[in-house]
Design a protein around this motif. Sequence first.
Motif, mmCIF file in Angstrom:
data_model
loop_
_atom_site.group_PDB
_atom_site.id
_atom_site.type_symbol
_atom_site.label_atom_id
_atom_site.label_comp_id
_atom_site.label_asym_id
_atom_site.label_seq_id
_atom_site.Cartn_x
_atom_site.Cartn_y
_atom_site.Cartn_z
ATOM 1 N N ILE A 1 0.845 -1.203 0.000
ATOM 2 C CA ILE A 1 0.000 0.000 0.000
ATOM 3 C C ILE A 1 0.877 1.249 0.000
ATOM 4 C CG2 ILE A 1 -1.601 1.367 1.401
ATOM 5 C CD1 ILE A 1 -2.885 -1.345 2.214
ATOM 6 N N MET A 2 1.934 1.253 0.815
ATOM 7 C CA MET A 2 2.837 2.399 0.846
ATOM 8 C C MET A 2 3.455 2.636 -0.526
ATOM 9 S SD MET A 2 6.595 2.999 2.370
ATOM 10 C CE MET A 2 7.096 1.933 1.054
ATOM 11 N N THR A 3 3.859 1.562 -1.198
ATOM 12 C CA THR A 3 4.460 1.689 -2.525
ATOM 13 C C THR A 3 3.456 2.269 -3.515
ATOM 14 O OG1 THR A 3 5.910 -0.176 -2.046
ATOM 15 C CG2 THR A 3 5.625 0.400 -4.350
ATOM 16 N N TRP A 4 2.222 1.784 -3.485
ATOM 17 C CA TRP A 4 1.190 2.313 -4.387
ATOM 18 C C TRP A 4 0.937 3.786 -4.096
ATOM 19 C CZ3 TRP A 4 -2.815 -0.509 -7.410
ATOM 20 C CH2 TRP A 4 -2.382 -1.785 -7.770
ATOM 21 N N THR B 1 4.349 14.872 -5.649
ATOM 22 C CA THR B 1 5.262 15.702 -4.858
ATOM 23 C C THR B 1 5.861 14.856 -3.736
ATOM 24 O OG1 THR B 1 3.501 16.447 -3.371
ATOM 25 C CG2 THR B 1 3.926 17.810 -5.336
ATOM 26 N N GLN B 2 6.929 15.361 -3.146
ATOM 27 C CA GLN B 2 7.660 14.595 -2.133
ATOM 28 C C GLN B 2 6.934 14.534 -0.785
ATOM 29 O OE1 GLN B 2 10.223 12.679 -2.739
ATOM 30 N NE2 GLN B 2 10.121 13.344 -4.860
ATOM 31 N N GLY B 3 6.175 15.556 -0.431
ATOM 32 C CA GLY B 3 5.511 15.588 0.875
ATOM 33 C C GLY B 3 4.643 14.362 1.146
ATOM 34 N N PRO B 4 3.685 14.058 0.262
ATOM 35 C CA PRO B 4 2.853 12.871 0.500
ATOM 36 C C PRO B 4 3.648 11.570 0.474
ATOM 37 C CG PRO B 4 1.820 14.330 -1.105
ATOM 38 C CD PRO B 4 3.191 14.854 -0.848
ATOM 39 N N ALA C 1 4.250 6.837 7.795
ATOM 40 C CA ALA C 1 3.063 6.141 8.318
ATOM 41 C C ALA C 1 3.244 4.629 8.247
ATOM 42 C CB ALA C 1 1.812 6.567 7.549
ATOM 43 N N ALA C 2 3.738 4.130 7.112
ATOM 44 C CA ALA C 2 3.952 2.684 6.978
ATOM 45 C C ALA C 2 5.009 2.201 7.963
ATOM 46 C CB ALA C 2 4.363 2.345 5.549
ATOM 47 N N SER C 3 6.071 2.968 8.129
ATOM 48 C CA SER C 3 7.117 2.585 9.088
ATOM 49 C C SER C 3 6.569 2.529 10.502
ATOM 50 C CB SER C 3 8.275 3.590 9.031
ATOM 51 O OG SER C 3 8.828 3.624 7.748
ATOM 52 N N PHE C 4 5.744 3.509 10.841
ATOM 53 C CA PHE C 4 5.143 3.526 12.172
ATOM 54 C C PHE C 4 4.279 2.289 12.389
ATOM 55 C CE2 PHE C 4 1.538 4.441 14.929
ATOM 56 C CZ PHE C 4 2.201 4.736 16.111
ATOM 57 N N VAL C 5 3.432 1.969 11.414
ATOM 58 C CA VAL C 5 2.543 0.810 11.553
ATOM 59 C C VAL C 5 3.355 -0.480 11.665
ATOM 60 C CG1 VAL C 5 0.771 -0.555 10.370
ATOM 61 C CG2 VAL C 5 0.575 1.919 10.463
ATOM 62 N N LEU C 6 4.404 -0.613 10.838
ATOM 63 C CA LEU C 6 5.252 -1.813 10.904
ATOM 64 C C LEU C 6 5.861 -1.986 12.293
ATOM 65 C CD1 LEU C 6 7.206 -1.770 7.526
ATOM 66 C CD2 LEU C 6 5.564 -3.490 8.267
ATOM 67 N N ALA C 7 6.342 -0.890 12.857
ATOM 68 C CA ALA C 7 7.030 -0.971 14.145
ATOM 69 C C ALA C 7 6.065 -1.022 15.328
ATOM 70 C CB ALA C 7 7.973 0.216 14.297
ATOM 71 N N ALA C 8 4.973 -0.305 15.260
ATOM 72 C CA ALA C 8 4.074 -0.193 16.418
ATOM 73 C C ALA C 8 3.319 -1.480 16.699
ATOM 74 C CB ALA C 8 3.088 0.952 16.200
ATOM 75 N N VAL C 9 2.959 -2.244 15.668
ATOM 76 C CA VAL C 9 2.107 -3.412 15.906
ATOM 77 C C VAL C 9 2.840 -4.506 16.680
ATOM 78 C CG1 VAL C 9 0.779 -5.214 14.760
ATOM 79 C CG2 VAL C 9 0.523 -2.829 14.062
#
Length: 170
Positions: A56-59, A66-69, A76-84
């Motif tokens: 999903i992050m790749t898509w 632009t670079q911001g999103p 966001a993906a890194s946070f979800v990977l680490a937090a779970v």
Amino acid sequence: TGLLNLAGGWVVMGLLMSALPELGPTATSIAEMYPEMGITWPAFALAIMGGAVITIMTWMERNCDTQGPRIVAAVAASFVLAAVPLNHVIVSSLEMFAALHAGAPFGYADYLAVAAWAMLGNMVGGLVLVTVVRLVQVGRGPIEEARRTPADELNPGNVRRRERAASDKG
């Protein structure tokens, strides 16, 4: 590139553990989760979700102009990977490499079994939960059109940049 990422990660984790040996107990504590879970359904389920999150992050990243999103999607993906924590083969490999360099109670055979299980789960999550579902949603028409479109025009960011450039000239 996956194998080179893993080789580079092994080297970087070795350097990190050599430079900061006091992190060894923490690295081992974090990494022990994966061999303790073993080749089980919970480990596979976490790997499916890890593969889905990265896909999903790749898509999301590929469809931003632009670079911001892109940065927001990656964070966001890194946070979800680490937090779970989810089981993604590259992330778990880095964590296990750090622990192995620090003298972990598991070995490389344990690592290989866990990594293979995570990779399989990541593929199921990325391909089945995200890619196949997305392709079914899109339908045959847009897929056939994309096959006939030059590759540089497939990225929506490229299309939007060309449209802006054309409107700036006109």
